[in-house]
Scaffold this active site. Structure first.
Site, PDB file in Angstrom:
ATOM      1  N   GLU A 484      43.592  39.399  43.812  1.00  0.00           N
ATOM      2  CA  GLU A 484      44.893  39.966  44.188  1.00  0.00           C
ATOM      3  C   GLU A 484      44.929  41.479  44.094  1.00  0.00           C
ATOM      4  O   GLU A 484      45.655  42.117  44.857  1.00  0.00           O
ATOM      5  CB  GLU A 484      46.054  39.315  43.432  1.00  0.00           C
ATOM      6  CG  GLU A 484      46.167  39.621  41.979  1.00  0.00           C
ATOM      7  CD  GLU A 484      47.362  38.906  41.328  1.00  0.00           C
ATOM      8  OE1 GLU A 484      48.392  38.732  41.973  1.00  0.00           O
ATOM      9  OE2 GLU A 484      47.234  38.533  40.146  1.00  0.00           O
ATOM     10  N   HIS A 500      28.075  21.259  45.018  1.00  0.00           N
ATOM     11  CA  HIS A 500      28.619  20.312  45.995  1.00  0.00           C
ATOM     12  C   HIS A 500      29.161  21.032  47.226  1.00  0.00           C
ATOM     13  O   HIS A 500      29.909  20.448  48.003  1.00  0.00           O
ATOM     14  CB  HIS A 500      29.707  19.448  45.342  1.00  0.00           C
ATOM     15  CG  HIS A 500      29.172  18.606  44.227  1.00  0.00           C
ATOM     16  ND1 HIS A 500      28.339  17.530  44.442  1.00  0.00           N
ATOM     17  CD2 HIS A 500      29.292  18.720  42.882  1.00  0.00           C
ATOM     18  CE1 HIS A 500      27.994  17.003  43.276  1.00  0.00           C
ATOM     19  NE2 HIS A 500      28.550  17.710  42.321  1.00  0.00           N
TER      20      HIS A 500
HETATM   21  O1  M6R Z   1      57.058  34.522  37.823  1.00  0.00           O
HETATM   22  P1  M6R Z   1      56.100  33.367  37.943  1.00  0.00           P
HETATM   23  O2  M6R Z   1      55.258  33.196  36.750  1.00  0.00           O
HETATM   24  O3  M6R Z   1      56.789  32.092  38.317  1.00  0.00           O
HETATM   25  O4  M6R Z   1      55.168  33.766  39.148  1.00  0.00           O
HETATM   26  C1  M6R Z   1      54.207  32.882  39.631  1.00  0.00           C
HETATM   27  C2  M6R Z   1      53.198  33.584  40.489  1.00  0.00           C
HETATM   28  O5  M6R Z   1      53.816  34.134  41.612  1.00  0.00           O
HETATM   29  C3  M6R Z   1      52.477  34.697  39.721  1.00  0.00           C
HETATM   30  O6  M6R Z   1      51.870  34.214  38.576  1.00  0.00           O
HETATM   31  C4  M6R Z   1      51.411  35.353  40.621  1.00  0.00           C
HETATM   32  O7  M6R Z   1      50.389  34.453  40.868  1.00  0.00           O
HETATM   33  C5  M6R Z   1      50.884  36.632  39.958  1.00  0.00           C
HETATM   34  N1  M6R Z   1      50.872  37.700  40.898  1.00  0.00           N
HETATM   35  C6  M6R Z   1      49.517  36.488  39.428  1.00  0.00           C
HETATM   36  O8  M6R Z   1      49.032  37.648  38.859  1.00  0.00           O
END
Ligand code: M6R
Length: 600
Positions: A484, A500
C-alpha cells in the site's frame, strides 16, 4: 472517504475551513475545495490535488464568516477540478459538499432532472440540483432539502449553502459519519472531531436520516418528518498534539514509534486494582453464552482478526471464524445457533463492516466492536465496545492500531480463558510488558531496517512474504503494508503453499521475506526458504531470538511465542516505510487510498 467541514460564526471562515480540511486529508486527497458566503454571493475555490494546492488558489481578499469545505476520494468521476466539491446548482443559488455514494443518482437524474445540464460526473451534483428543483416548484429551502433527502438511496454526509440565506448551513447524514460542533457564537460541521478541535471540543453526534439547521447561535436537529430532536454535546477527548507530526517526517514513523507506549497503555487500561486482567463482565458472559465467535473486519484489522482467532482458540478454547466484511455481507456462511460477532475496526467507520453489523443486529445477534474510536458508528451500533487506546492514527497505513488490536484480542481471550478456568500457561500482563520492551529495541534499529529495505526492495517489481502458522498471518500484514505504501506487488503466503503455484513467479533476485518466530514450524519454513532460494530468490529471513540460524538477516528479541506477531511486525512496518522512501512514494497518503473507508 472524503471529509467535509463547515463553519458559521464571526471569524475568518476560509482559514478555519482550510485548517479543518488539512486535518481531514487522511480521508481522501484527490481534490479539495471550499465555498464561502461572501458579500457578493457564494464563492467557490476548488482544485485537483492536495489541500496545499487549494490554499494557493484561495483568494485572501474574500471576506467570509460562513462556509463549507471538502476533501475528496473519488468514487464517481476521475479526480479533477470539475469533479471536485463543492458542487453548485444551475442558478448557483445552492452549493453542496457530500461524502458518500448516492446509489440511485442515475434514476433521479432521469426522473427529475432531465432538463438540467450537469457539469461534473459526480453523483453529488444530482443532490444540489434536486434541492434547486424543489425550491423552483415552490418549497421552502428547508422543505426542499428534506424532500431531497427522502429521494436519496445510499450514504451521505451533506452540507449545503443557500446564497439567499447566508446565515444558515443545511446539514444531513445517512451512513456517512458527521458531527456538528458548538462554540460561543459559532458552530461547526465536521466528518471527524479532529478537524474542528482548532475551535471547539464540544460536539453533537448525528444519527442516520437526520437533518440539521446550523446557524451561528443555534443547532436544530430534526428527523425526516420534521420533528425536533434534543441531543446534548459530548467532549471530544482528543489531544491536539496527538494529531500533529511533531519532529517526525511522517505520521507513519511516529505511529510505529508509539507502539511500545500504546501496549503499556493497554496493559494499564485493562487491569483491575489487583493487577489482573479484567473486562466488562457483560462482554465475557455474552461470549461464554455463544457457541462460536465470528470476527468481521477489513484489511489490517482482518489480519489482526486472524491472529485473534489463534488467541481465542488456544487460550480460551472458543471456536472462531474470521471473515472479510465485504464478502460476508452477501455471502454469509451457515451460522451456528448462538453466534457472537466481533467487529474489528481502527476507525469504527468502515462501511463494509458496518453493513454486516446492520445485518447481524437485524438478526438479533450480539456484537462487540474493538475500535480505536469509541463513539464511532460501529461502536455505537454494537452492544459492546473495547477501545484500543492507541491515540489517533493518521497515516493511511495502519501500524499502532494493528498491534493494539492484537493486544486487546489477547487480553479478551485471556479473560475468557480465566472465566472458563483454563490456564493459558503464562502471565499475559508481564509478557505484554516484555513485548513493549522488545518493540522499543526494534524501533531503535531503524538504520538496519533502512539497509534491508534498500538492499531488497529499492528497485524490485515484486516481493513475497512467507510464514507458517501465525507467521503466515503476520506475512499477510507485512505484504499489505509494503504494497500500500511502496506500490511493490507484495503478497503473503503460507510457506507450504508457494509450491502450489506462486513459486512459478520466483525469478533471479526476487525478494522473499520469511518470518520464523514459531518453534514448531521453524524447520518447515526454512525448508520453504531453501526451495525458493534454489530457484533464484533472494531470501531475507527474519527470525526470533532462540530460533535463529546461519544466514538469517534480522533477529527479533525473544518474546513469548504466542505474542511474537506483536514484535515481528515492527521490522516489517519499518522495512515498508523505508522501501516507500527509497521509491519516493508519499508514505502517509499513498495513491488511490484513504484512511477511513466509508463507502461499500
Ligand atoms: O478502520 P478499519 O480498521 O476498519 O479499516 C480497515 C482497512 O481499511 C484498513 O485496515 C486498511 O487496510 C489500512 N490501510 C491498512 O494499512
Amino acid at each position: 472517504m472524503c471529509g467535509i467541514v463547515g463553519f458559521i460564526g464571526e471569524q475568518d471562515a476560509k482559514e478555519i475551513l482550510l485548517k479543518g480540511l488539512e486535518k481531514l486529508e487522511y480521508r481522501g486527497y484527490d481534490s479539495a475545495g471550499i465555498a464561502v458566503q461572501a458579500a457578493n454571493g457564494v464563492v467557490v475555490f476548488k482544485e485537483k490535488g492536495r489541500i496545499a494546492k487549494l490554499r494557493e488558489i484561495v483568494d485572501e481578499n474574500v471576506a467570509a464568516n460562513v462556509g463549507i469545505g471538502h476533501t475528496r476520494w473519488a468514487t464517481h468521476g476521475v479526480p479533477s477540478q470539475v469533479n471536485a466539491h463543492p458542487h453548485r446548482s444551475t442558478t448557483e443559488r445552492f452549493t453542496l459538499v457530500h461524502n458518500g455514494v448516492i446509489e440511485n443518482y442515475e434514476l433521479l437524474k432521469n426522473e427529475y432532472l432531465q432538463d438540467v445540464n450537469f457539469v461534473s460526473e459526480t453523483d453529488t451534483e444530482v443532490i444540489v440540483q434536486l434541492v434547486e428543483k424543489q425550491v423552483k416548484i415552490g418549497l421552502t429551502v428547508e422543505e426542499a432539502f428534506r424532500k431531497t433527502l427522502t429521494l436519496l438511496h445510499g450514504s451521505y454526509a451533506l452540507a449545503l449553502l443557500d446564497a439567499d440565506n447566508p446565515d444558515m448551513i443545511y446539514v444531513a447524514k445517512n451512513k456517512s459519519p458527521l458531527l456538528v460542533g458548538t462554540g460561543d457564537n459559532f458552530n461547526v460541521v465536521a466528518s471527524d472531531a479532529m478537524a474542528m478541535l482548532q475551535v471547539t471540543d464540544q460536539f453533537i453526534e448525528l444519527m442516520d436520516k437526520e437533518m440539521v439547521l446550523v446557524t451561528k447561535e443555534k443547532i436544530t436537529i430534526q428527523n425526516l418528518q420534521g420533528e425536533t430532536i434534543d441531543r446534548a454535546p459530548f467532549t471530544a477527548e482528543l489531544d491536539a498534539s496527538d494529531i500533529e507530526k511533531g519532529t517526525y517526517p511522517h505520521f507513519m514513523l511516529k505511529e510505529i514509534d508509539e507502539q511500545p507506549l500504546v501496549i503499556r497503555n493497554i496493559i494499564q487500561k485493562y487491569q483491575n486494582e489487583d493487577g489482573e486482567i479484567e473486562l466488562d463482565a457483560e462482554i465475557r458472559n455474552a461470549i461464554l453464552e455463544s457457541d462460536r465467535v465470528y470476527i468481521i473486519a477489513c484489511g489490517t484489522s482482518y489480519h489482526a482478526g486472524l491472529v485473534g482467532k489463534q488467541f481465542m482458540e488456544r487460550f480460551a478454547k472458543v471456536p472462531v471464524e474470521v471473515h472479510v466484511a465485504s464478502e460476508f455481507s452477501y455471502n454469509m456462511p451457515l451460522l451456528t445457533e448462538k453466534p457472537f460477532f466481533i467487529y474489528i475496526s481502527q476507525s469504527g467507520e468502515t462501511a463494509d463492516s458496518r453493513a454486516v453489523l446492520v445485518q447481524t443486529n437485524e438478526m438479533g445477534y450480539k456484537a462487540l466492536t474493538i475500535t480505536n474510536v469509541p463513539g464511532s458508528t460501529l461502536s455505537r451500533e454494537a452492544n459492546y465496545t473495547l477501545p484500543l487506546h492507541a491515540g489517533p492514527e493518521i497515516a493511511v497505513a495502519s501500524t499502532k492500531a494493528y498491534t493494539a488490536q492484537l493486544a486487546v484480542l489477547a487480553i479478551l481471550a485471556a479473560d475468557i480463558a480465566k472465566a472458563k478456568g483454563l490456564a493459558i500457561g503464562f502471565d499475559l500482563i508481564k509478557e505484554l510488558g516484555l513485548v513493549a520492551n522488545a518493540m522499543e529495541v526494534l524501533c531503535n534499529q531503524k538504520e538496519e531496517m533502512d539497509a534491508i529495505a534498500k538492499e531488497y526492495l529499492a528497485t524490485t517489481r515484486n516481493c513475497f512474504f512467507i510464514g507458517r502458522s501465525v507467521d503466515f498471518y503476520v506475512g499477510l500484514e507485512g505484504a499489505l503494508k509494503l504494497k500500500e505504501i511502496s506500490y511493490i506487488q507484495a503478497e503473503g503466503f503460507a510457506g507450504g503453499e508457494l509450491k502450489h503455484g506462486t513459486i512459478a513467479l520466483i525469478e533471479q533476485g526476487t525478494p522473499v521475506i520469511a518470518i520464523a518466530t514459531q518453534e514448531h514450524v521453524n524447520l518447515g519454513i526454512r525448508g520453504n526458504v531453501k526451495e525458493v532460494a534454489a530457484r533464484g530468490a533472494n531470501p531475507c529471513i527474519i527470525a526470533m531470538k532462540g530460533l535463529e540460524m546461519e544466514g538469517d538477516r534480522f533477529i527479533v528479541p525473544a518474546v513469548h511465542e504466542a505474542l511474537a506477531p506483536l514484535a515481528v511486525i515492527i521490522p516489517l512496518q519499518l522495512i515498508s516505510y523505508y522501501a516507500a522512501l527509497h521509491r519516493e512514494c508519499d508514505v502517509d497518503k499513498p495513491r488511490n487510498l484513504a484512511k477511513s473507508v466509508t463507502v461499500e
